[in-house]
Design a protein around this motif. Sequence first.
Motif, PDB file in Angstrom:
ATOM      1  N   ILE A   9       0.840  -1.204   0.000  1.00 58.29           N
ATOM      2  CA  ILE A   9       0.000   0.000   0.000  1.00 58.29           C
ATOM      3  C   ILE A   9       0.873   1.252   0.000  1.00 58.29           C
ATOM      4  CG2 ILE A   9      -1.594   1.361   1.414  1.00 58.29           C
ATOM      5  CD1 ILE A   9      -2.805  -1.371   2.298  1.00 58.29           C
ATOM      6  N   ALA A  10       1.902   1.262   0.844  1.00 59.80           N
ATOM      7  CA  ALA A  10       2.801   2.415   0.914  1.00 59.80           C
ATOM      8  C   ALA A  10       3.478   2.657  -0.432  1.00 59.80           C
ATOM      9  CB  ALA A  10       3.849   2.189   2.004  1.00 59.80           C
ATOM     10  N   GLN A  11       3.911   1.592  -1.083  1.00 56.29           N
ATOM     11  CA  GLN A  11       4.572   1.730  -2.383  1.00 56.29           C
ATOM     12  C   GLN A  11       3.614   2.264  -3.441  1.00 56.29           C
ATOM     13  OE1 GLN A  11       6.016  -2.297  -2.826  1.00 56.29           O
ATOM     14  NE2 GLN A  11       7.987  -1.840  -1.855  1.00 56.29           N
ATOM     15  N   LYS A  12       2.399   1.772  -3.428  1.00 54.76           N
ATOM     16  CA  LYS A  12       1.411   2.211  -4.413  1.00 54.76           C
ATOM     17  C   LYS A  12       1.024   3.671  -4.183  1.00 54.76           C
ATOM     18  CE  LYS A  12      -2.894   0.698  -6.596  1.00 54.76           C
ATOM     19  NZ  LYS A  12      -3.869  -0.413  -6.711  1.00 54.76           N
ATOM     20  N   VAL A  13       0.772   4.020  -2.928  1.00 57.17           N
ATOM     21  CA  VAL A  13       0.363   5.382  -2.600  1.00 57.17           C
ATOM     22  C   VAL A  13       1.491   6.379  -2.877  1.00 57.17           C
ATOM     23  CG1 VAL A  13      -0.257   6.911  -0.680  1.00 57.17           C
ATOM     24  CG2 VAL A  13      -1.368   4.691  -0.911  1.00 57.17           C
ATOM     25  N   SER A  14       2.727   5.986  -2.588  1.00 59.34           N
ATOM     26  CA  SER A  14       3.849   6.908  -2.800  1.00 59.34           C
ATOM     27  C   SER A  14       4.008   7.258  -4.276  1.00 59.34           C
ATOM     28  CB  SER A  14       5.149   6.298  -2.258  1.00 59.34           C
ATOM     29  OG  SER A  14       5.542   5.168  -3.011  1.00 59.34           O
ATOM     30  N   LYS A  15       3.700   6.305  -5.166  1.00 63.64           N
ATOM     31  CA  LYS A  15       3.763   6.589  -6.604  1.00 63.64           C
ATOM     32  C   LYS A  15       2.702   7.619  -6.998  1.00 63.64           C
ATOM     33  CE  LYS A  15       5.553   1.995  -7.728  1.00 63.64           C
ATOM     34  NZ  LYS A  15       5.256   0.673  -8.336  1.00 63.64           N
ATOM     35  N   VAL A  16       1.524   7.473  -6.409  1.00 64.55           N
ATOM     36  CA  VAL A  16       0.452   8.432  -6.677  1.00 64.55           C
ATOM     37  C   VAL A  16       0.851   9.814  -6.184  1.00 64.55           C
ATOM     38  CG1 VAL A  16      -1.952   9.028  -6.191  1.00 64.55           C
ATOM     39  CG2 VAL A  16      -1.311   6.639  -6.521  1.00 64.55           C
ATOM     40  N   TRP A  17       1.362   9.871  -4.967  1.00 62.70           N
ATOM     41  CA  TRP A  17       1.733  11.158  -4.381  1.00 62.70           C
ATOM     42  C   TRP A  17       2.901  11.802  -5.122  1.00 62.70           C
ATOM     43  CZ3 TRP A  17       1.388   9.569   1.500  1.00 62.70           C
ATOM     44  CH2 TRP A  17       0.033   9.478   1.843  1.00 62.70           C
ATOM     45  N   ARG A  18       3.820  10.990  -5.614  1.00 59.60           N
ATOM     46  CA  ARG A  18       4.931  11.541  -6.393  1.00 59.60           C
ATOM     47  C   ARG A  18       4.405  12.231  -7.644  1.00 59.60           C
ATOM     48  NH1 ARG A  18       8.896   7.365  -9.156  1.00 59.60           N
ATOM     49  NH2 ARG A  18       6.994   7.132 -10.414  1.00 59.60           N
ATOM     50  N   SER A  19       3.457  11.582  -8.303  1.00 58.57           N
ATOM     51  CA  SER A  19       2.858  12.162  -9.503  1.00 58.57           C
ATOM     52  C   SER A  19       2.124  13.461  -9.187  1.00 58.57           C
ATOM     53  CB  SER A  19       1.890  11.152 -10.126  1.00 58.57           C
ATOM     54  OG  SER A  19       1.137  11.744 -11.159  1.00 58.57           O
ATOM     55  N   LEU A  20       1.323  13.441  -8.123  1.00 59.48           N
ATOM     56  CA  LEU A  20       0.536  14.617  -7.766  1.00 59.48           C
ATOM     57  C   LEU A  20       1.426  15.766  -7.300  1.00 59.48           C
ATOM     58  CD1 LEU A  20      -2.427  12.897  -5.885  1.00 59.48           C
ATOM     59  CD2 LEU A  20      -2.444  13.889  -8.176  1.00 59.48           C
ATOM     60  N   GLN A  21       2.501  15.430  -6.583  1.00 63.47           N
ATOM     61  CA  GLN A  21       3.394  16.483  -6.115  1.00 63.47           C
ATOM     62  C   GLN A  21       4.139  17.120  -7.276  1.00 63.47           C
ATOM     63  OE1 GLN A  21       6.828  17.203  -5.673  1.00 63.47           O
ATOM     64  NE2 GLN A  21       6.358  18.933  -4.335  1.00 63.47           N
ATOM     65  N   ALA A  22       4.517  16.299  -8.260  1.00 62.88           N
ATOM     66  CA  ALA A  22       5.175  16.842  -9.442  1.00 62.88           C
ATOM     67  C   ALA A  22       4.233  17.775 -10.186  1.00 62.88           C
ATOM     68  CB  ALA A  22       5.626  15.696 -10.353  1.00 62.88           C
ATOM     69  N   GLU A  23       2.983  17.390 -10.256  1.00 67.65           N
ATOM     70  CA  GLU A  23       1.989  18.245 -10.907  1.00 67.65           C
ATOM     71  C   GLU A  23       1.795  19.539 -10.125  1.00 67.65           C
ATOM     72  OE1 GLU A  23      -2.740  18.107 -12.176  1.00 67.65           O
ATOM     73  OE2 GLU A  23      -1.680  16.261 -11.653  1.00 67.65           O
ATOM     74  N   TRP A  24       1.722  19.416  -8.809  1.00 67.49           N
ATOM     75  CA  TRP A  24       1.570  20.608  -7.966  1.00 67.49           C
ATOM     76  C   TRP A  24       2.752  21.552  -8.145  1.00 67.49           C
ATOM     77  CZ3 TRP A  24       4.534  22.679  -4.048  1.00 67.49           C
ATOM     78  CH2 TRP A  24       3.921  23.663  -3.250  1.00 67.49           C
ATOM     79  N   ARG A  25       3.967  20.985  -8.204  1.00 65.84           N
ATOM     80  CA  ARG A  25       5.162  21.808  -8.355  1.00 65.84           C
ATOM     81  C   ARG A  25       5.173  22.516  -9.705  1.00 65.84           C
ATOM     82  NH1 ARG A  25       8.572  18.117  -7.421  1.00 65.84           N
ATOM     83  NH2 ARG A  25       9.180  17.623  -9.566  1.00 65.84           N
ATOM     84  N   ASN A  26       4.804  21.790 -10.745  1.00 66.55           N
ATOM     85  CA  ASN A  26       4.760  22.395 -12.068  1.00 66.55           C
ATOM     86  C   ASN A  26       3.688  23.472 -12.155  1.00 66.55           C
ATOM     87  OD1 ASN A  26       6.861  21.042 -13.247  1.00 66.55           O
ATOM     88  ND2 ASN A  26       5.604  19.504 -14.259  1.00 66.55           N
ATOM     89  N   ALA A  27       2.542  23.195 -11.516  1.00 64.88           N
ATOM     90  CA  ALA A  27       1.468  24.184 -11.539  1.00 64.88           C
ATOM     91  C   ALA A  27       1.897  25.459 -10.832  1.00 64.88           C
ATOM     92  CB  ALA A  27       0.220  23.605 -10.874  1.00 64.88           C
TER      93      ALA A  27
END
Length: 371
Positions: A9-27
């Motif tokens: 679960i931690a591995q799966k969620v961390s991939k999601v959060w990495r994607s969302l954080q990258a999007e947040w940073r770019n935004a």
Amino acid sequence: MAGLAAIEIAQKVSKVWRSLQAEWRNAKKGTLKSGKRARRRDRINLPSQNRGGAGCSTSSSSETSASYIIAEDRLSGRGRISWQDIYSVAVKWRQISEPCDPVVWVNKLSEEFNAGFGSHTPMILGQAKVVRYYPNYERTLDVAKTIIKEKAYVRSKTDGIIDLSKDGKLEEIMNAKSCSDLYKAVGEDFWLATGCNSTALEGKQLEGTRITHGYDFAIRTPCTPARWEDFDEEMQAAWENLCNTFCGENYGSTDFGVLEKMRDAILRITYYWYNFMPLSRGTAAVGFVVLLGLLLAANMEFTGSIPKGLQVDWEAILNFHPNSFTDSVKSWLYPSLNVSTSWKEYPDVMSTLSTTASVVAALSHCDDQTA
């Protein structure tokens, strides 16, 4: 089972959060085109301050890399992941580890779901005390009396209203010392529902669990289509809040103080999960495993144990608001949390144990040195 499930679960969620954080940073840096917003309406919303485009002079190799991560995650479906996708990981492990238990999503039961299938957990059966759940008896009795005092009625077994506002019934109920006294005061089989305050929609109250009294004194949680829809919306809002809390300025933080809001957000979604009870069996175990996995994903490892005599799901069921649940749990949970990122060095669980046979083999493995 719990350890491997929590790591996956931690591995799966961390991939999601990495994607969302990258999007947040770019935004935030203004590298995403405003037109992309419309194409991501079904995505989890993060603050957007678009001021430029991919070809603007502020673009850099790191931003290009982040954009690649977003594209990769979108293709793999990570960006559209829901709360149910996360909990399904723990459900899978629970099903494999206990193959004789019917651990299924209630909304997959078709006719039973439409009829309002409900989990049934007795504290007293006839004159027998159910050892596993009886420790919650006194507290459940007090909750029942509190609700009756507030509403002045209960429901009959045919769902009719039993008025308790006359003939000194309420006073008799308030003086009840046992569930037998309570039954005598009401005069027939009855049930009442606990409330569950929504945080997704202010002022809304969800139907929690039902306290029933007849041959047995028990809790029963119905899962009707309407109730499922309410809790599905609440769980999704809690999941989005969880993602937004972590995927911002404090992404990846290992400062325990900074992670306080994250801990509260994790307990919020856990609270609604336990009140939802969307599984035919195993809701308590699955809920705690996901709790451990989410804490790991947020760089916090639980190293303690649940206090003797305490059942986390009952703490949620018998509290009417997530804040009350958080207050009751954090006194023993938070002191046992350590900041840890060691789990990030583990092999990917999903690809390493890619078949049911490999999962069974892992669960059946016994180290001779520790046997």
